[in-house]
Design an enzyme around this catalytic site. Structure first.
Site, PDB file in Angstrom:
ATOM      1  N   HIS A  62       0.808  -1.220   0.000  1.00 50.91           N
ATOM      2  CA  HIS A  62       0.000   0.000   0.000  1.00 50.91           C
ATOM      3  C   HIS A  62       0.841   1.270   0.000  1.00 50.91           C
ATOM      4  CE1 HIS A  62      -3.862  -1.965   0.364  1.00 50.91           C
ATOM      5  NE2 HIS A  62      -3.389  -2.734   1.324  1.00 50.91           N
ATOM      6  N   ARG A  87       6.422  -6.066   3.565  1.00 55.23           N
ATOM      7  CA  ARG A  87       5.267  -6.689   2.922  1.00 55.23           C
ATOM      8  C   ARG A  87       5.347  -6.380   1.435  1.00 55.23           C
ATOM      9  NH1 ARG A  87      -0.984  -5.650   4.655  1.00 55.23           N
ATOM     10  NH2 ARG A  87      -0.464  -3.473   4.203  1.00 55.23           N
ATOM     11  N   ASP A 101      16.796 -10.196  -1.596  1.00 58.44           N
ATOM     12  CA  ASP A 101      18.150  -9.789  -1.970  1.00 58.44           C
ATOM     13  C   ASP A 101      18.561  -8.457  -1.341  1.00 58.44           C
ATOM     14  OD1 ASP A 101      18.584 -12.073  -3.434  1.00 58.44           O
ATOM     15  OD2 ASP A 101      18.336 -11.132  -5.405  1.00 58.44           O
ATOM     16  N   GLU A 167      -6.658 -12.805   4.840  1.00 57.77           N
ATOM     17  CA  GLU A 167      -7.523 -11.620   4.786  1.00 57.77           C
ATOM     18  C   GLU A 167      -8.660 -11.760   3.777  1.00 57.77           C
ATOM     19  OE1 GLU A 167      -5.091  -8.276   3.676  1.00 57.77           O
ATOM     20  OE2 GLU A 167      -3.876  -9.458   2.298  1.00 57.77           O
ATOM     21  N   ASP A 193      -9.256  -5.935   5.483  1.00 58.48           N
ATOM     22  CA  ASP A 193      -9.650  -6.569   4.233  1.00 58.48           C
ATOM     23  C   ASP A 193     -10.619  -7.710   4.482  1.00 58.48           C
ATOM     24  OD1 ASP A 193      -8.539  -5.410   1.787  1.00 58.48           O
ATOM     25  OD2 ASP A 193      -6.595  -5.770   2.702  1.00 58.48           O
TER      26      ASP A 193
END
Length: 278
Positions: A62, A87, A101, A167, A193
């Site tokens: 988001h 996330r 990485d 969710e 959600d």
């Protein structure tokens, strides 16, 4: 051993120059508190790390951050005893490969809806023969740009914390199977959600939503997995701790900034009214 003495391991050389095993820390020291990082600011990242959070979660789902911005945010964590998590935008092997990485020690995969989704996430995080993560360990930041790549390969599977976010109704239906997937370390409740998809938009504490949340909680505990979640208006940090949560996210950098600004303005307006002529 004093900090910096001896031969450092890959864990000690990672983002914050400290040994990080978030799974062990949560199991040994009890619940931890994390903060969403939404703004993409290195200065804000440093402020939040200095405040003493156990972990920070760079929100690439988001938030506006790309991989370059996320890398700079990780650099801002150097020297702080805080676990760097991210996330990703979706359960995609390329996203997982690239964020791992950079040197994060944990990843959250949003909207995991089945055991197959969970197995895909696990495989994307692991090198062959246990998975299909692409190997660039001799050059990426996670290994000190190759300085300790062999040590990294030897320990990353055990130290990485893979978080699957539940969710959706589909994820709820399959939550017991998701919890049973080897390599999934934590189930994370996404109450906002989940409430929307269950037909209760903006009502994360609705009784029907809470029934669903409790099913996720039971599944995590029954499978011996860690449990994470977000504070809601009626279920703040204390209630989540009482419910057995291992990792709590109660706030974000945006919310802290907004709350501080609102409080400052309110205080000033009160003073202005108090000292107004007449």
């Amino acid at each position: 051993m004093p900090h910096g003495a001896g031969t450092p391991t890959w864990g000690k050389l990672m983002t914050a120059d400290r040994q990080f095993d978030l799974k062990a820390r949560l199991r040994d020291d009890g619940p931890g508190l994390a903060c969403w990082l939404m703004l993409g600011s290195t200065a804000v990242t440093e402020i939040m790390a200095r405040a003493g959070y156990d972990a920070v979660m760079i929100d690439m789902e988001h938030g506006p951050m790309g991989f370059s911005e996320a890398t700079e945010m990780l650099r801002a964590l150097n020297g702080f005893d805080v676990a760097p998590l991210a996330r990703i935008p979706a359960n995609d092997p390329v996203y997982l490969k690239r964020i791992l990485d950079t040197g994060v020690t944990g990843v959250m995969v949003p909207a995991v809806q089945s055991a197959a989704d969970a197995r895909q996430a696990v495989a994307s995080c692991r090198y062959p023969p246990d998975g299909h993560r692409g190997l660039a360990a001799t050059v990426v930041r996670a290994t000190g740009h190759g300085a300790f790549w062999q040590e990294y390969l030897a320990g990353v599977a055990e130290r990485l914390t893979l978080i699957c976010q539940i969710e959706s109704p589909e994820g709820l239906t399959a939550v017991e199977e998701i919890a049973g997937v080897d390599g999934v370390d934590m189930l994370f409740v996404g109450p906002f959600d989940l409430s929307a998809q269950l037909g209760y938009l903006g009502q994360p504490d609705h009784p029907e939503v809470q029934k669903a949340v409790q099913r996720i909680e039971r599944a995590a505990k029954a499978a011996g997995k860690l449990l994470g979640g977000i504070a809601t208006p009626e279920r703040g940090p204390e209630r989540l701790i009482q419910a057995g949560y291992d990792l709590l996210i109660a706030n974000s950098d945006v919310a802290h900034l907004r709350a501080g600004a609102d409080a400052s303005i309110a205080q000033f307006r009160d003073l202005k009214a108090k000292h107004a002529p007449g």
